[in-house]
Design an enzyme around this catalytic site. Sequence first.
Site, PDB file in Angstrom:
ATOM      1  N   GLY A 150       0.831  -1.195   0.000  1.00  0.00           N
ATOM      2  CA  GLY A 150       0.000   0.000   0.000  1.00  0.00           C
ATOM      3  C   GLY A 150       0.866   1.246   0.000  1.00  0.00           C
ATOM      4  O   GLY A 150       2.042   1.211  -0.387  1.00  0.00           O
ATOM      5  N   SER A 171       2.017  -9.041  -1.991  1.00  0.00           N
ATOM      6  CA  SER A 171       0.727  -8.394  -1.796  1.00  0.00           C
ATOM      7  C   SER A 171      -0.375  -9.336  -2.228  1.00  0.00           C
ATOM      8  O   SER A 171      -0.244 -10.047  -3.236  1.00  0.00           O
ATOM      9  CB  SER A 171       0.644  -7.096  -2.607  1.00  0.00           C
ATOM     10  OG  SER A 171      -0.650  -6.525  -2.486  1.00  0.00           O
ATOM     11  N   ARG A 172      -1.451  -9.365  -1.474  1.00  0.00           N
ATOM     12  CA  ARG A 172      -2.599 -10.173  -1.864  1.00  0.00           C
ATOM     13  C   ARG A 172      -3.356  -9.537  -3.025  1.00  0.00           C
ATOM     14  O   ARG A 172      -4.109 -10.199  -3.702  1.00  0.00           O
ATOM     15  CB  ARG A 172      -3.532 -10.358  -0.664  1.00  0.00           C
ATOM     16  CG  ARG A 172      -2.878 -11.182   0.441  1.00  0.00           C
ATOM     17  CD  ARG A 172      -3.816 -11.448   1.598  1.00  0.00           C
ATOM     18  NE  ARG A 172      -3.169 -12.256   2.620  1.00  0.00           N
ATOM     19  CZ  ARG A 172      -3.771 -12.710   3.711  1.00  0.00           C
ATOM     20  NH1 ARG A 172      -5.039 -12.425   3.920  1.00  0.00           N
ATOM     21  NH2 ARG A 172      -3.113 -13.432   4.592  1.00  0.00           N
ATOM     22  N   ARG A 228       0.401  -2.987  12.508  1.00  0.00           N
ATOM     23  CA  ARG A 228      -0.408  -3.272  13.688  1.00  0.00           C
ATOM     24  C   ARG A 228       0.226  -4.441  14.430  1.00  0.00           C
ATOM     25  O   ARG A 228       0.675  -5.411  13.817  1.00  0.00           O
ATOM     26  CB  ARG A 228      -1.853  -3.606  13.303  1.00  0.00           C
ATOM     27  CG  ARG A 228      -2.684  -2.392  12.888  1.00  0.00           C
ATOM     28  CD  ARG A 228      -2.931  -1.466  14.070  1.00  0.00           C
ATOM     29  NE  ARG A 228      -3.804  -0.350  13.753  1.00  0.00           N
ATOM     30  CZ  ARG A 228      -3.381   0.858  13.385  1.00  0.00           C
ATOM     31  NH1 ARG A 228      -2.077   1.075  13.258  1.00  0.00           N
ATOM     32  NH2 ARG A 228      -4.240   1.830  13.146  1.00  0.00           N
ATOM     33  N   GLU A 257      -1.474  -2.420  23.557  1.00  0.00           N
ATOM     34  CA  GLU A 257      -0.860  -1.111  23.680  1.00  0.00           C
ATOM     35  C   GLU A 257      -1.592  -0.299  24.735  1.00  0.00           C
ATOM     36  O   GLU A 257      -2.820  -0.350  24.817  1.00  0.00           O
ATOM     37  CB  GLU A 257      -0.895  -0.385  22.327  1.00  0.00           C
ATOM     38  CG  GLU A 257      -0.036  -1.060  21.282  1.00  0.00           C
ATOM     39  CD  GLU A 257       0.051  -0.289  19.974  1.00  0.00           C
ATOM     40  OE1 GLU A 257      -0.465   0.847  19.912  1.00  0.00           O
ATOM     41  OE2 GLU A 257       0.637  -0.809  19.013  1.00  0.00           O
ATOM     42  N   HIS A 276       4.803   3.222  19.326  1.00  0.00           N
ATOM     43  CA  HIS A 276       3.790   3.551  18.317  1.00  0.00           C
ATOM     44  C   HIS A 276       3.861   5.024  17.938  1.00  0.00           C
ATOM     45  O   HIS A 276       2.863   5.761  17.983  1.00  0.00           O
ATOM     46  CB  HIS A 276       2.390   3.195  18.814  1.00  0.00           C
ATOM     47  CG  HIS A 276       1.407   2.986  17.681  1.00  0.00           C
ATOM     48  ND1 HIS A 276       0.283   2.198  17.800  1.00  0.00           N
ATOM     49  CD2 HIS A 276       1.379   3.471  16.413  1.00  0.00           C
ATOM     50  CE1 HIS A 276      -0.394   2.206  16.657  1.00  0.00           C
ATOM     51  NE2 HIS A 276       0.259   2.987  15.804  1.00  0.00           N
TER      52      HIS A 276
END
Length: 314
Positions: A150, A171-172, A228, A257, A276
Amino acid sequence: MRNLKVVITGTYPEAAKKRIRDSFPKDWEIRIVLPEEAADELSAADVLIPEHIQVDAVLLKKAPKLKLVQTGAGHDNVRIEDCTEYGVQVCNASNVNAGAVAEHVMAFMLCWYKNMIYLDGFMKSHGNEAELDYSGAELSNKTIGIVGLGSVGKTVAGYCRAFGMRVVGYSRRDFRVDGVELWPLDDLYRESDIVSIHVPLNESTRHMVNGSAFQKMKRDAVLINTSRGAVIEEDSLVNAIRNGEIGGACLDVYEDEPLRQNSPLRNLQRVILTPHTAGFPDGVKYHKKRYDFFVSNIEKMMRSEEPECRLNKI
């Protein structure tokens, strides 16, 4: 747009709260609250910017005036179908922080291979240079495997090519990126010196990087995650590092987190951790481009114009 109420949930230091409030028009009511305090603010909220809170039908019932849920790049904490049912527009900010996050990835790589943290500690501890012992490498000719192509993954690819690295990707989706060789995921794991994760969190990506993946990686490979935390099976990562299955990891995100104080990640030598902050380059929990985008999108929504990066159709 007078009396517009924007509720922002999350944990923010006071300095960051001031900078965030100053980013919005003065006549808007800006409430920055802890996730557990959100329910008390939602009854009159027009806009919600949610962090560390689940946006679903249970929450939406408490927010009858809500018109927009505006997230950062990720939106795994928002049930978009519930928002659609309640007539609430959902938008993310998918491209806003791509450069900032990609730069953070490059900083991780440079710190790792140039031993910056170790050498800084050595100098500040007045170490004897005759006893200095470390190994490192140039980025040139290293192979980086980028999982997810992305906006952030593409930007990382461009930076890595500038360093003379071989860039392979998975990448899918049928993405084609200049200078990136598309490989099957298992081949990427086996051949990459660096594996950098850039996929959204959903049911198909949760724990996709697990014990099986670590067994395929090179024993000196470094794993980087700025997407993530739950994309990686954290316990398996800890075991893989302890057992020497991979070289180590550079992490900005975690399964829970803030990262708990007793997390074993805090005590591993071959790990670099940041809290983060990859998407917040301007200071603690703050990114001017992010909040400029939020204000612009909210203003479009209030003028009944189509906002950018919308994720549902109302």
